[in-house]
Design an enzyme around this catalytic site. Sequence first.
Site, PDB file in Angstrom:
ATOM      1  N   LYS A  86      -4.608   2.291  -2.730  1.00  0.00           N
ATOM      2  CA  LYS A  86      -5.749   3.044  -3.257  1.00  0.00           C
ATOM      3  C   LYS A  86      -5.507   4.519  -3.007  1.00  0.00           C
ATOM      4  O   LYS A  86      -5.673   5.004  -1.900  1.00  0.00           O
ATOM      5  CB  LYS A  86      -7.034   2.581  -2.572  1.00  0.00           C
ATOM      6  N   MET A 140      -8.620   8.587   9.435  1.00  0.00           N
ATOM      7  CA  MET A 140      -9.157   9.043   8.141  1.00  0.00           C
ATOM      8  C   MET A 140     -10.136  10.203   8.282  1.00  0.00           C
ATOM      9  O   MET A 140     -11.019  10.352   7.455  1.00  0.00           O
ATOM     10  CB  MET A 140      -9.873   7.879   7.429  1.00  0.00           C
ATOM     11  N   ASP A 167       0.831  -1.200   0.000  1.00  0.00           N
ATOM     12  CA  ASP A 167       0.000   0.000   0.000  1.00  0.00           C
ATOM     13  C   ASP A 167       0.862   1.245   0.000  1.00  0.00           C
ATOM     14  O   ASP A 167       2.068   1.180   0.131  1.00  0.00           O
ATOM     15  CB  ASP A 167      -0.860   0.022   1.259  1.00  0.00           C
TER      16      ASP A 167
END
Length: 521
Positions: free
Chosen positions: A75, A190, A53
């Site tokens: 992502k 997040m 990642d």
Amino acid sequence: MSCSRRQSAWSPPDSVSRVSGIVYLVGAGPGDPGLMTRRSLELIAAADAILYDRLIPPGALDGARADAELRYVGKEPGAPALTQDETNELMVELARAGKRVVRLKGGDPFVFGRGGEEAEALAAAGIRFEVVPGVTAGVAAPAYAGIPVTHRDAASAVAFVTGHEDPGKPGTALDWEALARFPGTLVFYMGIKTLPLIAERLAAAGRNPGEAVAVVERGTHPGQRAIVDTLGGIAARVAAAEIRPPAITLVGPVAELRETIAWLERRPLHGEVVAVTRARAQASGLATRLRELGAEVVETPAIRIQPRPVEGELREAIGRIEEYSLVCLTSPNGVRLLFEGLGQTGGDARALAAATVAAIGPGTAAELARHGIRADVVPERFVAEALVEALASVPVEGRRVLVARAAEARDVLPEALRKRGAEVDDVALYETVAEPLGDDGRAALDRATYVTFTSSSTVRFLIGAGAELPPAARVVSIGPVTSETAREHGLTVDVEAERHDVEGLVTALVADAESRRGALA
Ligand code: SAH
């Protein structure tokens, strides 16, 4: 008692036992490479394929095999490299092909890392897998900011919460009343874009608007930033400071402890970016020391050590090394290569049994010790002139002396010994050649607040190759010879080590950083 016949209650489905591949779901920690687990490093080193990642520590893949397949599957917000389904399929495919696959994720794989979903997909496909926990950002980033997520007096529970969801949209999975009532620390992952809404929702649901909140950006990375304010005030502060993901938001009275416990910023080289220009193979000792003291280290090697083939004059000298009554070594590299050469000619340390062995400094002496030789002579100051002085009491007249060193070394030592009537063989074990800096190196150098030079050759090759130092960067030299070369190349030497070795250079750099900080305060 023998257990060998005991049947295990659970036996793997046929599909599992048939495949030889395996997937490891591995946490790489929050960003500081030192927080990677030993298990993660072992698995990375053994992997056939690594799917990684975006938020993995710099250098996390350095230990991977040269033939390992490395694949970025992160992502990016808005621009997925692979969809989650594609990532799952890829893992299954690789494992079915018999590969050892490491699926490397930031932090812990099972904390907001979709590791749970990936494990489910592997289980459904009958693929063998293991889970390797990592240090999660929600604990590590606060810790590096001086905030314990629990505390006997201030928080007896901690909740990990996703801030990803839009708290404004109906049917959100988060129960704001429950979170507001939660008797402990709330840690949001997040949630930087949604921070204003998170703060508003929590306050509206009854959380005290005066409660302390901390936001930690790029926790455990060299550029970590932390802000502490109140639930009511944090959103404006974070916007003004232009905090960007990745960042953790922590709500709870423990955030106030930062004032007392903050430790990262108190390290002597915090905030400094130190460029190390010595050869990559030798940089690690200096780099480690500087990092321990809180510096961000950028490796911008200017040189590389190129061993000379053991033939001709060099082979002859090494082959009859027993005949020298004095052997002088002027660098750890020289020692290493001399012993390699000895090995190639069928000899070992016993060949030096009768000789007086001189080392220019403690680094060289330590390398000798690693090969079983205790240096007889080590000068106090680590320059050729000092070695000449230190050798004054060693009889050399009419005797054979070997000086084994770099091709481009100064002639001070062999000349002085010849003057005293020694028969000197001066052989080159290696050459120092330029290591091109490249765009990354140039960009790294541009950020440096200190540039360290550990030899004249690092100056010559770096500046000779046209590199420009950032105007505000302070130039640090290991000693007078290197300083002189630096001045010849138009540099101003700001710091010169008193002791001409790595420790001396670090000491001088720290003293300089501290006096400048003192001057600013
Ligand atoms: N599995 C990861 C979390 C992945 S979700 C873990 O256990 O840490 C990604 C979020 O984690 C980011 O949006 C941010 O909120 C947080 N995060 C990851 N690394 C971080 C870091 N170094 N500093 C602060 N927050 C971080």
